[in-house]
Design a protein around this motif. Structure first.
Motif: not given
Length: 482
Positions: A197-207, A262-275, A302-306
């Motif tokens: 898929v393509s979209g916004e990659k969001i890397e999450i680290q709980i520490k 965890a790393s997830i990929v979401v639609a670019e227009n959902d990225a702000e909501k997810i963060v 967050t980074t854009k991924e294709k």
């Protein structure tokens, strides 16, 4: 230059410093095992080293004790290897960097190995001395206790003549331990299918969580990063379409997970909501923990991924659903001992394997039927999300012996040293005494030790004054075993 040369008891801490210079993580015990063999040979003591690196050293009794019944001293030589996320310590090569602070012995950015290095140091000090009165001692050093008591499972105890066994693997000075929970390990495997898929990659680290021993600390309800990540992902997945691309957390099944990624990929227009949802959940956790997880941090990048490879939509739902639904933590309190943990489980690690996502649990209970119940519960959840399970490392509970001859000797010595009675307890963590009793039902076991705090975490610390008192107590117990 020695860091501990001026700390009492000097000989105990001299040996502790020596063994701390030797890497001795679980499954990496050959070097410390050989050190123990050399120690014995240098002093003309009989020694046995078996094929898995367990070591037994025999020392005759001192003057007046030559014909006394032998006493068995026992501890494990391996340690849990944990470090801070920014530490460059290599447990395969580096010795521990010891330091003293506020009356405690610590290791810089790593576990200290007080569990169970203090048993090794005390036993070596005893055998190195010529003026500590004691009966013949048979000192048993086991390997890989922290991975499932594999050394205790493999060891041949038929070579021992003693019946009284003092296990030096308790971490609370105020107690004498006379029983412990049994345990079983379970590994869940959720199969993974992938797509692109393509979209916004969001890397999450709980520490930054406190973590700790999954038996001794489980009742404190500390945060488990793996379960927290499952909760966060499920919450996000209910509000937007997400694709997992990576997930892992924790380090060992007997350690409460301090970090998860965890790393997830979401639609670019959902990225702000997810963060924004991630930040909201971080605030919720801080409110729920009420200041008891002061180091908790959630990092987001967050980074854009294709055309990035991710878990399929169905796989993402199954993995996230499993992590959210699987049980974890304290399940039952004892109905006999007020406030004591009876049954628990710990989701210790989550890892990506070639054929799926693996989650490792350690289940503990002093009641066999409850242990089986939780095992079946985890198995049911695993299968409900399309996974399979593997059972390993089952070990028995250590049952209380009402007719112990050793316990009264140790109670009397404790009262003489501390001017008060000890607490007699059955602990939730596992000890090797259960396995030893399975091989030698005639053994009479009691466990003791100084205060070691936050074991299995990089916050581990050994109380120096407690160690000195515990050493005097152990010497008196041996003097009275005539």
């Amino acid at each position: 230059m020695s860091v501990l040369s001026e700390i009492e008891p000097k000989e105990v801490f001299r040996f502790f410093e020596e063994i701390s210079a030797i890497p001795r993580g679980s499954m990496d015990t050959k070097r410390i095992s050989d050190y123990l063999v050399k120690f014995a040979k240098d002093r003309d003591l009989k020694v046995i080293q078996d094929e898995v690196n367990n070591v037994i050293i025999f020392q005759p009794g001192t003057e007046g004790y030559e014909d006394s019944e032998p006493v068995i001293l026992q501890g494990h030589m391996d340690m849990v290897c944990e470090k801070t996320s920014d530490s460059d310590h290599d447990f395969k090569k580096d010795g521990l960097k010891l330091y003293v602070e506020d009356g405690y012995l610590k290791a810089k950015d790593t576990t200290l190995g007080g569990d169970d290095g203090i048993a090794v140091a005390m036993a070596l000090t005893l055998m190195d001395s010529n003026d500590i009165p004691h009966p013949p001692v048979e000192v048993v050093f086991t390997v890989d206790e922290e991975l499932g008591m594999d050394g205790a499972e493999a060891i041949d105890l038929s070579v021992l003549k003693g019946k009284k066994l003092i296990n030096i693997d308790s971490e609370e000075e105020r107690t004498l331990t006379v029983g412990c929970a049994g345990g079983v390990r379970y590994q869940s495997l959720i199969p993974v299918e992938k797509e692109t898929v393509s979209g916004e990659k969001i890397e999450i680290q709980i520490k930054g969580l406190l973590g700790g021993h999954s038996g001794e600390e489980i009742h404190r309800q500390r945060g488990n990063a793996n379960k927290m990540m499952g909760r966060l992902l499920y919450h996000m997945e209910s509000k937007a379409e997400i694709y997992l691309s990576e997930i892992y957390g924790g380090s060992k099944d007997n350690v409460i997970a301090m970090e998860a990624v965890a790393s997830i990929v979401v639609a670019e227009n959902d990225a702000e909501k997810i963060v924004s949802m991630i930040r909201d959940m971080e605030a919720i956790w801080n409110t729920e923990f009420m200041g008891e997880e002061p180091g908790l941090t959630v990092n987001v990048q967050t980074t854009k991924e294709k055309d990035i490879e991710v878990f399929s939509k169905d796989t993402t739902k199954r993995v996230v659903g499993f992590l959210a639904a699987c049980p974890n933590g304290l399940q039952e309190y004892s109905r006999k001992v007020a406030g004591a943990a009876e049954t628990s489980l710990n989701l210790g690690t989550v890892e990506m394997k070639e054929n799926g996502v693996e989650a490792a649990f350690l289940i503990r209970s002093s009641v066999d039927s409850r242990k089986q119940q939780i095992l079946e519960q985890v198995d049911a959840v695993t299968k409900a999300f399309g996974g399979t399970g593997t059972i390993s490392s089952t070990y028995p509970a250590w049952q209380y012996n009402p007719d112990s001859q050793l316990r009264p000797i140790m109670e009397a010595a404790y009262k003489e040293v501390y001017k008060k009675d000890p607490e007699i307890c059955i602990i939730h963590g596992g000890l090797e005494c259960g396995l030893f009793l399975g091989k030698r039902p005639d053994l009479d076991c009691v466990s003791c030790g100084p205060d070691v705090l936050d074991i299995h975490s990089f916050n581990e610390r050994l109380d120096i004054a407690s160690t000195q008192r515990s050493w005097e107590f152990l010497k008196l117990v041996l003097k009275n075993c005539k």
